[in-house]
Write an enzyme that holds these catalytic residues in place. Structure first.
Site, PDB file in Angstrom:
ATOM      1  N   ASN A 191       2.258 -11.238  -8.350  1.00 35.17           N
ATOM      2  CA  ASN A 191       1.400 -10.546  -9.301  1.00 35.17           C
ATOM      3  C   ASN A 191       1.277  -9.069  -8.964  1.00 35.17           C
ATOM      4  OD1 ASN A 191       0.979 -12.983 -10.582  1.00 35.17           O
ATOM      5  ND2 ASN A 191      -0.857 -13.449  -9.391  1.00 35.17           N
ATOM      6  N   ASP A 193      -1.217  -7.202 -10.477  1.00 32.09           N
ATOM      7  CA  ASP A 193      -2.557  -6.781 -10.899  1.00 32.09           C
ATOM      8  C   ASP A 193      -3.469  -6.418  -9.731  1.00 32.09           C
ATOM      9  OD1 ASP A 193      -3.619  -9.386  -9.942  1.00 32.09           O
ATOM     10  OD2 ASP A 193      -2.656 -10.188 -11.736  1.00 32.09           O
ATOM     11  N   HIS A 219       6.151  -7.748  -5.604  1.00 24.92           N
ATOM     12  CA  HIS A 219       6.635  -6.893  -6.690  1.00 24.92           C
ATOM     13  C   HIS A 219       5.794  -5.638  -6.873  1.00 24.92           C
ATOM     14  CE1 HIS A 219       8.337 -10.894  -8.412  1.00 24.92           C
ATOM     15  NE2 HIS A 219       9.113 -10.377  -7.491  1.00 24.92           N
ATOM     16  N   CYS A 227       6.180   8.690  -5.103  1.00 29.06           N
ATOM     17  CA  CYS A 227       7.196   9.711  -5.344  1.00 29.06           C
ATOM     18  C   CYS A 227       8.545   9.203  -4.844  1.00 29.06           C
ATOM     19  CB  CYS A 227       6.822  11.013  -4.637  1.00 29.06           C
ATOM     20  SG  CYS A 227       8.098  12.286  -4.739  1.00 29.06           S
ATOM     21  N   CYS A 230       9.455  12.227  -1.659  1.00 24.36           N
ATOM     22  CA  CYS A 230       8.651  12.348  -0.427  1.00 24.36           C
ATOM     23  C   CYS A 230       7.911  11.062  -0.083  1.00 24.36           C
ATOM     24  CB  CYS A 230       7.670  13.511  -0.540  1.00 24.36           C
ATOM     25  SG  CYS A 230       6.315  13.231  -1.717  1.00 24.36           S
ATOM     26  N   CYS A 257       5.918  15.232  -8.877  1.00 26.23           N
ATOM     27  CA  CYS A 257       5.037  14.970  -7.736  1.00 26.23           C
ATOM     28  C   CYS A 257       4.310  16.250  -7.319  1.00 26.23           C
ATOM     29  CB  CYS A 257       5.859  14.425  -6.570  1.00 26.23           C
ATOM     30  SG  CYS A 257       4.933  14.254  -5.025  1.00 26.23           S
ATOM     31  N   ASN A 346       1.074 -26.028 -11.701  1.00 27.55           N
ATOM     32  CA  ASN A 346       1.423 -25.246 -12.890  1.00 27.55           C
ATOM     33  C   ASN A 346       0.970 -25.999 -14.136  1.00 27.55           C
ATOM     34  OD1 ASN A 346       2.426 -23.080 -14.291  1.00 27.55           O
ATOM     35  ND2 ASN A 346       4.515 -23.245 -13.510  1.00 27.55           N
ATOM     36  N   CYS A 369      -4.662 -24.107 -12.665  1.00 26.63           N
ATOM     37  CA  CYS A 369      -4.926 -24.056 -11.218  1.00 26.63           C
ATOM     38  C   CYS A 369      -6.386 -23.730 -10.908  1.00 26.63           C
ATOM     39  CB  CYS A 369      -3.999 -23.042 -10.540  1.00 26.63           C
ATOM     40  SG  CYS A 369      -4.249 -21.326 -11.077  1.00 26.63           S
TER      41      CYS A 369
END
Length: 376
Positions: A191, A193, A219, A227, A230, A257, A346, A369
């Site tokens: 996730n 978020d 992820h 950036c 840098c 940047c 699931n 879940c």
């Protein structure tokens, strides 16, 4: 005179011999207090056995047949499936080294859309310029044109807004409680978020470093930008990203940047050659790009395998990402070899191809879940 001195010396020696010395010699037995006597009666071996016994893991009395399905809705509605529910409770309450691989399904209850369902991002983001929302997570597609970049920026800004206004779910709270007891070895989350890392005991490190945190964001996160030159990491500011051609002039399709701009101006004043200015982009890992922290995540996963986890929970994911699927397969094999517990949670049953790849599941928990926290 000499005789008198010798006599006095002899008398002093005789008087001193009547006094107890400050530190008795080894031949003199020390008197023991009652507390010391009681302490000596406790045998070390017996005490060690008692300590071990008080922390002993409860014995597993029942294990379902492989790939058994527990329907949460049926169970909570009163239709009996007590043995399988008890097995689930046992796994959550008594496992000592739990590893969790979590997907978007964990955050849906908080108002964050998933990816592959009918209401997910891949479907909802389709339009004439985008055949599938999946294209907005493809590095080659996102920066292929200004129109695609506008749409990508708008999607990330919307996910950031939703995540800022959302609260962690009951399942997040359950994982946090398990972590507070020292029984959560690792949470690998797909996730972006960041809801999980708001919990007190589900901390992470940005950027990722050793010793590894409890939560590994596979992820990245919509809450940060980085950036490309840098490597400066900042909090995500939606106002600097242009989401359409009508946006204000200060916003950019791919913002520059500020730190690189400052360094560049200093170099110009000093008469040094230009090194260029980097670009800011959301710190989210897309398809068709090299994972910037992939090697370190691989080292952490290898270390987790050596620590002998005794329970794997695969939750809210259909395991479509090859790297995550490979990690899951390695964990399943290691835990199954040691007769640990493997749970799959699931709203939909795993496909046959996924079962063939994973190889072993003790219990498939079918349903939302969030309902699992009620059993916990």
């Amino acid at each position: 005179m000499v005789h008198e001195l010798m006599l006095n010396s002899t008398q002093n020696d005789s008087n001193d011999s009547e006094l107890l010395p400050l530190t008795p010699p080894a031949t003199v037995e020390k008197r023991r207090s009652d507390s010391q006597t009681k302490r000596s009666e406790v045998k070390p071996k017996k005490l060690l056995t008692q300590l071990r016994g008080s922390n002993r893991k409860s014995r597993l009395k029942f294990r379902p047949q492989p790939f058994t399905v527990l329907d949460l809705n049926d169970h909570l509605d009163g239709l009996r499936d007590d043995k399988n529910a008890d097995f689930l409770r046992y796994a959550l309450r008594h496992s000592r080294r739990i590893v969790v691989i979590a997907g978007a399904g964990v955050s849906v209850a908080a108002g964050i859309p998933d990816f592959r369902s009918k209401e997910g991002l891949f479907s909802s983001l389709k339009d004439k310029n985008c055949a599938s929302g999946k294209d907005l997570f493809d590095y080659n597609q996102v920066y292929s044109s200004d129109e695609m970049s506008y749409k990508f920026n708008g999607m990330i800004a919307n996910l950031h807004r939703l995540s800022q206004g959302a609260q962690p779910t009951a399942f997040h709270s359950m994982l946090d409680e398990i972590a507070s007891e020292g029984r959560l070895q690792r949470l690998y989350t797909q996730n972006i978020d960041g809801l999980d890392t708001r919990m007190k005991h589900l901390n992470t490190k940005i950027p990722l470093e050793k010793p590894p945190p409890v939560t590994i964001q596979l992820h990245g996160s919509v809450n940060h930008v980085e950036c490309n030159m840098c490597s400066k990491i900042e909090n995500f500011d939606p106002s600097i990203f242009r989401c359409s051609s009508q946006d204000v002039d200060e916003a950019q399709v791919v913002p520059t940047c500020p730190q690189c701009e400052e360094f560049e101006s200093v170099r110009m004043i000093a008469g040094l050659r230009s090194k260029g200015i980097g670009k800011l982009r959301p710190r989210v890992v897309l398809y068709n790009e090299i994972h910037p922290e992939g090697d370190l995540i691989g080292e952490i996963a290898a270390s987790d395998l050596k620590k002998k986890p005794d329970c794997l929970i695969i939750v809210g994911t259909s395991l479509q990402i090859p790297g995550v699927k490979s990690l899951c397969k390695q964990l399943v094999q290691a835990i199954a070899d040691r007769k640990g517990i493997i749970l799959y949670m699931n709203k939909e049953l795993p496909t046959k191809s996924l079962i063939d790849i994973i190889g072993s599941i003790d219990l498939i928990v079918l349903g939302d879940c969030q309902e699992v926290s009620k059993l916990f």
